[in-house]
Design a protein around this motif. Structure first.
Motif, PDB file in Angstrom:
ATOM      1  N   GLY A 100       0.827  -1.194   0.000  1.00 51.44           N
ATOM      2  CA  GLY A 100       0.000   0.000   0.000  1.00 51.44           C
ATOM      3  C   GLY A 100       0.864   1.246   0.000  1.00 51.44           C
ATOM      4  O   GLY A 100       1.750   1.392   0.840  1.00 51.44           O
ATOM      5  N   ILE A 101       0.629   2.140  -0.968  1.00 51.41           N
ATOM      6  CA  ILE A 101       1.407   3.385  -1.080  1.00 51.41           C
ATOM      7  C   ILE A 101       0.487   4.567  -0.828  1.00 51.41           C
ATOM      8  O   ILE A 101      -0.524   4.733  -1.518  1.00 51.41           O
ATOM      9  N   ALA A 102       0.838   5.388   0.162  1.00 53.18           N
ATOM     10  CA  ALA A 102       0.081   6.607   0.455  1.00 53.18           C
ATOM     11  C   ALA A 102       0.721   7.767  -0.303  1.00 53.18           C
ATOM     12  O   ALA A 102       1.936   7.986  -0.215  1.00 53.18           O
ATOM     13  N   ILE A 103      -0.088   8.511  -1.052  1.00 54.03           N
ATOM     14  CA  ILE A 103       0.404   9.669  -1.802  1.00 54.03           C
ATOM     15  C   ILE A 103       0.334  10.889  -0.896  1.00 54.03           C
ATOM     16  O   ILE A 103      -0.694  11.160  -0.273  1.00 54.03           O
ATOM     17  N   SER A 104       1.425  11.642  -0.820  1.00 46.80           N
ATOM     18  CA  SER A 104       1.482  12.806   0.064  1.00 46.80           C
ATOM     19  C   SER A 104       1.742  14.075  -0.736  1.00 46.80           C
ATOM     20  O   SER A 104       2.734  14.164  -1.446  1.00 46.80           O
ATOM     21  N   ASP A 105       0.803  15.055  -0.645  1.00 48.75           N
ATOM     22  CA  ASP A 105       0.978  16.367  -1.278  1.00 48.75           C
ATOM     23  C   ASP A 105       1.038  17.432  -0.197  1.00 48.75           C
ATOM     24  O   ASP A 105       0.047  18.075   0.117  1.00 48.75           O
ATOM     25  N   ASP A 106       2.143  17.591   0.422  1.00 52.14           N
ATOM     26  CA  ASP A 106       2.478  18.608   1.443  1.00 52.14           C
ATOM     27  C   ASP A 106       1.530  18.629   2.641  1.00 52.14           C
ATOM     28  O   ASP A 106       1.568  19.528   3.449  1.00 52.14           O
ATOM     29  N   ILE A 107       0.634  17.603   2.751  1.00 53.55           N
ATOM     30  CA  ILE A 107      -0.211  17.489   3.934  1.00 53.55           C
ATOM     31  C   ILE A 107       0.062  16.143   4.571  1.00 53.55           C
ATOM     32  O   ILE A 107       0.632  15.248   3.959  1.00 53.55           O
ATOM     33  N   ASN A 108      -0.367  16.000   5.797  1.00 54.48           N
ATOM     34  CA  ASN A 108      -0.086  14.772   6.524  1.00 54.48           C
ATOM     35  C   ASN A 108      -1.084  13.688   6.155  1.00 54.48           C
ATOM     36  O   ASN A 108      -2.075  13.491   6.814  1.00 54.48           O
ATOM     37  N   SER A 109      -0.807  12.985   5.057  1.00 52.73           N
ATOM     38  CA  SER A 109      -1.685  11.894   4.643  1.00 52.73           C
ATOM     39  C   SER A 109      -1.121  10.549   5.061  1.00 52.73           C
ATOM     40  O   SER A 109      -1.549   9.521   4.581  1.00 52.73           O
ATOM     41  N   PHE A 110      -0.156  10.571   5.940  1.00 52.77           N
ATOM     42  CA  PHE A 110       0.501   9.335   6.365  1.00 52.77           C
ATOM     43  C   PHE A 110      -0.444   8.458   7.179  1.00 52.77           C
ATOM     44  O   PHE A 110      -1.219   8.936   7.987  1.00 52.77           O
ATOM     45  N   THR A 111      -0.389   7.163   6.938  1.00 52.25           N
ATOM     46  CA  THR A 111      -1.142   6.193   7.728  1.00 52.25           C
ATOM     47  C   THR A 111      -0.260   5.003   8.005  1.00 52.25           C
ATOM     48  O   THR A 111       0.490   4.559   7.117  1.00 52.25           O
ATOM     49  N   PRO A 112      -0.298   4.465   9.228  1.00 50.56           N
ATOM     50  CA  PRO A 112       0.528   3.289   9.522  1.00 50.56           C
ATOM     51  C   PRO A 112       0.128   2.060   8.721  1.00 50.56           C
ATOM     52  O   PRO A 112       0.851   1.082   8.696  1.00 50.56           O
ATOM     53  N   SER A 113      -1.026   2.102   8.051  1.00 44.56           N
ATOM     54  CA  SER A 113      -1.451   0.971   7.222  1.00 44.56           C
ATOM     55  C   SER A 113      -0.658   0.893   5.921  1.00 44.56           C
ATOM     56  O   SER A 113      -0.674  -0.134   5.246  1.00 44.56           O
ATOM     57  N   SER A 114       0.006   1.980   5.548  1.00 40.23           N
ATOM     58  CA  SER A 114       0.736   1.998   4.280  1.00 40.23           C
ATOM     59  C   SER A 114       2.110   1.355   4.439  1.00 40.23           C
ATOM     60  O   SER A 114       2.681   1.318   5.518  1.00 40.23           O
ATOM     61  N   ASP A 115       2.625   0.848   3.308  1.00 43.28           N
ATOM     62  CA  ASP A 115       3.963   0.261   3.288  1.00 43.28           C
ATOM     63  C   ASP A 115       4.988   1.229   2.724  1.00 43.28           C
ATOM     64  O   ASP A 115       6.186   0.985   2.825  1.00 43.28           O
ATOM     65  N   ALA A 116       4.508   2.289   2.118  1.00 46.22           N
ATOM     66  CA  ALA A 116       5.408   3.283   1.526  1.00 46.22           C
ATOM     67  C   ALA A 116       4.663   4.601   1.392  1.00 46.22           C
ATOM     68  O   ALA A 116       3.432   4.641   1.393  1.00 46.22           O
ATOM     69  N   ILE A 117       5.433   5.684   1.297  1.00 48.16           N
ATOM     70  CA  ILE A 117       4.871   7.017   1.093  1.00 48.16           C
ATOM     71  C   ILE A 117       5.552   7.621  -0.127  1.00 48.16           C
ATOM     72  O   ILE A 117       6.782   7.591  -0.240  1.00 48.16           O
TER      73      ILE A 117
END
Length: 796
Positions: A696-713
């Motif tokens: 699972g890859i979380a896309i980040s656009d200068d906001i905190n979209s991080f989730t511990p469920s993701s494997d990469a950002i």
């Protein structure tokens, strides 16, 4: 014949204890066996026979841990009835130990989870402090045979000191090697017996023997400890052949020097250990460099809203935060550093830290630990402790979020395991050949020693971690931050990619927004913006940015964000709802475009039409992924169907009006069909799907979209590099395979020379670290070259 204890494998010296048709050396081992059986953990002995550690006699060693001053210093986290503690346990030695320590929750109901870091010999445990004391936990581990080491340095939590012991050993080995070579050199050159050399040759041999003693008994001590520790538990490790070779060479040298046959092999022995220790030092230094890059340079881009001195807001990376800075944390955002609550209602979810989801209410002035997640309205915090991104990285690698095991690691471990047995068999057969067939005892010793020295699987063991470590570092430089080595391996095996639309394929900042409906007052707009400020949903953030007016701290009551539907809250007793048409109660004015609907006190007011702006070169990016199966799952309506069909191929599955559960179920269905799935989402609404997917890859656009469920950002600005990341991950596995082949070639060539007695122990000692160094250099250079070739051009 002596009997061995079924649990710990040690010889039973006293009267054996017979229980369950098995013999035990003491009541402690018997008790541990009973505990494991009662909790259906007997697989412990299947993983590694005689793997247990003999427990010490039951005493309360750890009462001092319950002293508040000491407790506060050594724990990692303690809140809401849960405490997190990391213990140093040196006796962890095999897979069975890891399995047992990570199964503690099945034995003790007061333990919620435990995870082992084998390289540092530590175990992190979360336990219920309302029913269980820290001293009781430490005694429980001791009773199982895993006594934690707790000393003054542990309580002080100081940075780990640099251990110079290896450098000292290298210095001693090098000094001895040089002097022994000096004393042996004249005898190598003489053509006729020199009377003076003949007179003092015995004295020189005594000096060589004395110089070799600290090398054999001190410099090589780590190899003895490692081999003996494994043997005590019935395990053969890679240090055992080295130890046998050292003693064979030393004993043979002593015999030849004492009988006057020759100088022996003291020079070869000291040279062997000198080069081996140099190779070990090189490995350690490289590992430390990789760890440094992982912890501090390849930080993932968690951005947070900082309140500046003139009360304006700006997005900054957490690495730029300092003590005293004030930050805003929205609903579902991770708190990056230990802080004090200044304003707002804080309900903290610490599942990222403890693995358990439980909201804890915080009052103004109370401390909030790093890693907690806010649930509710926006809060204002003041940083009281520097951001430790290595700590956040460790939380991200929490056992609760692990998905699978590494095929590469499994292959490497299995090869290393059987490698030792094969080498010992080759050594025995070669020794018998030279003793009985060639009838040359002197050459037999040299052959045995050369085989045991040159046949070292170190290069094999180094191939995977160095290759994957370098690839992770390259990814980090290109703003793609992967969780662990397993993620790189999984990326290489992906065959189906699932995209979310909003916030993944679209860019929130440049969306065009138009309002249609009843005109809103300035106060209503401020209140709407205050509520939108709490949400991290891409549409909420776009709408928040579009309302261009300053807002003060507006208190919001009963704020709630319903994933997939919308947000609501009360300001001065008035209810505001923002979200889908059904959520706000709009039955008539339903728009076919992407829209956000507004209602105030149950009265529908209007809607914001949002025209999606897709990422640059999206069509070319998707086209470059044509060798993968692709699906698109969107929570929005089908208003963008026509535009999306122009971007994606005709065989792409496109689904609209998908709830978070629908996305998760779709991915699960793909996995049931045998697909290995990559999911790309915005990190909030897609948390369930990200966790369900293989990667699972979380896309980040200068906001905190991080989730511990993701494997990469993935930094949104580098979305165009997605095909390159996937391509490089495949190349990483190819590099590992080539390194395996190189390692095997070294061993085959070296063994062929050693068995035929054409390889001296000293040359073998040089070849062993050279093989490791060459594999490391190969993977480093090749991965850097491939990384440069991969990213030097943009996608065309």
């Amino acid at each position: 014949m002596s009997e061995h204890c079924y649990h710990c494998g040690q010889i039973i010296e006293d009267t054996p204890i017979d229980f369950d048709n098995k013999l035990f050396c003491c009541n402690g081992c018997k008790s541990v066996y009973e505990i494991l059986n009662q909790n259906k953990l007997e697989n412990y002995y299947n993983l590694n026979s005689k793997a247990g550690i003999k427990p010490e006699k039951g005493q309360n060693y750890f009462e001092f841990l319950d002293t508040p001053q000491i407790f506060d210093k050594i724990i990692d986290y303690s809140e809401g009835g849960l405490t997190l503690i990391t213990f140093k346990i040196p006796v962890i030695h095999c897979s069975a130990c890891i399995w047992l320590l990570e199964s503690l929750k099945n034995i003790n109901t007061n333990i919620t989870y435990s995870t082992v870091n084998f390289s540092s010999k530590t175990v992190q445990i979360a336990y219920k402090n309302e029913f269980y004391k820290l001293s009781e936990l430490a005694n429980f581990l001791t009773d199982l045979g895993y006594k934690p080491v707790i000393n003054f340095e542990t309580t002080e939590k100081k940075p780990e000191k640099v251990d110079h012991t290896l450098l000292v050993k290298i210095g001693i080995a090098g000094f001895a090697f040089g002097n022994i070579m000096l004393f042996a050199f004249p005898e190598f050159l003489e053509t006729e017996k020199d009377p003076w050399l003949q007179q003092y040759s015995y004295f020189f041999r005594i000096l060589m023997f004395l110089f070799s003693l600290p090398v054999v008994f001190y410099c090589a001590s780590d190899y003895y400890k490692s081999a003996w520790g494994a043997l005590k538990h019935g395990v053969l490790n890679i240090d055992l052949p080295i130890v046998i070779g050292i003693f064979a060479l030393f004993s043979r040298s002593c015999f030849e020097a004492y009988t006057g046959m020759s100088n022996g092999y003291f020079d070869s022995l000291s040279g062997l250990l000198f080069f081996m220790l140099l190779g070990k030092y090189f490995q350690q230094r490289t590992y430390k460099t990789l760890a440094f890059d992982r912890d501090y340079k390849s930080f993932y881009p968690i951005a947070v809203t900082k309140i500046t001195s003139n009360k304006t807001h700006e997005n900054v990376l957490i690495s730029n935060l300092k003590i005293g800075d004030r930050i805003l944390i929205r609903n579902q955002e991770i708190i990056p550093a230990d802080s004090i609550l200044i304003h707002g209602e804080a309900f903290i979810d610490n599942s990222f830290i403890t693995g358990e989801s439980k909201l804890i209410e915080k009052k103004t002035g109370e401390k909030i630990f790093a890693g907690g997640k806010q649930s509710g309205t926006t809060i204002e915090l003041e940083i009281i402790k520097e951001v430790n991104q290595s700590y956040l990285t460790r939380l991200w690698n929490n056992e609760a979020f692990k998905k699978d095991t590494s095929t590469i690691d499994s292959i490497t471990n299995n090869i290393s395991k059987y490698f030792v047995m094969v080498i010992l068999i080759i050594t025995i057969v070669s020794g018998l050949y030279w003793y009985f067939i060639e009838k040359n005892t002197s050459q037999m010793y040299q052959v045995i020693t050369a085989i045991l020295i040159v046949a070292c699987p170190c290069a094999l063991a180094l191939s995977a971690p160095f290759t994957i470590g370098n690839i992770m570092r390259i990814f980090g430089k290109e703003k793609f931050y992967v969780k662990d080595a397993l993620t790189v391996e999984k990326l290489a095996k992906i065959d189906h990619i699932v995209f979310d639309k909003t916030g993944t394929l679209t860019i929130n900042k440049v969306n065009k927004i138009n309002y249609e409906g009843e005109k809103l007052t300035i106060e209503e707009l401020k209140n709407l913006k205050a509520i939108l400020q709490n949400s991290n949903h891409p549409l909420s953030r776009s709408l928040y940015e579009s309302i261009s007016m300053p807002i003060d701290h507006i208190p919001i009551k009963d704020y709630e964000e319903i994933i997939g539907k919308g947000i609501k809250g009360f300001i001065k007793g008035i209810e505001y709802k923002i979200g889908s048409s059904d959520f706000v109660g709009n039955k008539k004015n339903i728009n076919s475009e992407t829209s956000v609907y507004i209602s105030i006190n149950g009265v529908y007011k209007g809607l914001y039409k949002i025209k999606n702006q897709y990422r640059k070169d999206l069509k070319e990016i998707i086209r470059s992924l044509n060798h993968y199966k692709i699906s698109l799952l969107s929570g929005d309506n089908n208003s963008e169907k026509h535009n999306l069909e122009k971007i994606f191929s005709t065989d792409t599955v496109i689904k609209f009006n998908q709830s978070p559960q629908d996305k998760l179920d779709y991915i699960k269905n793909l996995q049931d069909q045998g697909h290995i799935v990559l999911m790309l989402g915005d990190g909030l609404n897609d948390a369930g799907a990200l966790k369900q997917s293989n990667v699972g890859i979380a896309i980040s656009d200068d906001i905190n979209s991080f989730t511990p469920s993701s494997d990469a950002i993935l930094d949104g600005n580098n979305f165009a590099y997605l095909p390159k990341y996937l391509k490089l991950s495949k190349k990483a596995l190819v590099i590992v395979s080539i390194c395996f082949i190189i390692s095997f070639c070294y061993n085959i060539i070296g063994l062929s020379f050693a068995v035929s007695n054409r390889l001296s122990p000293l040359v073998a000692a040089i070849l062993m670290p050279v093989s490791s160094i060459s594999v490391v250099l190969f993977t480093t250079v090749v991965s850097k070259v491939i990384g440069y070739e991969t990213f030097k051009k943009k996608i065309r």
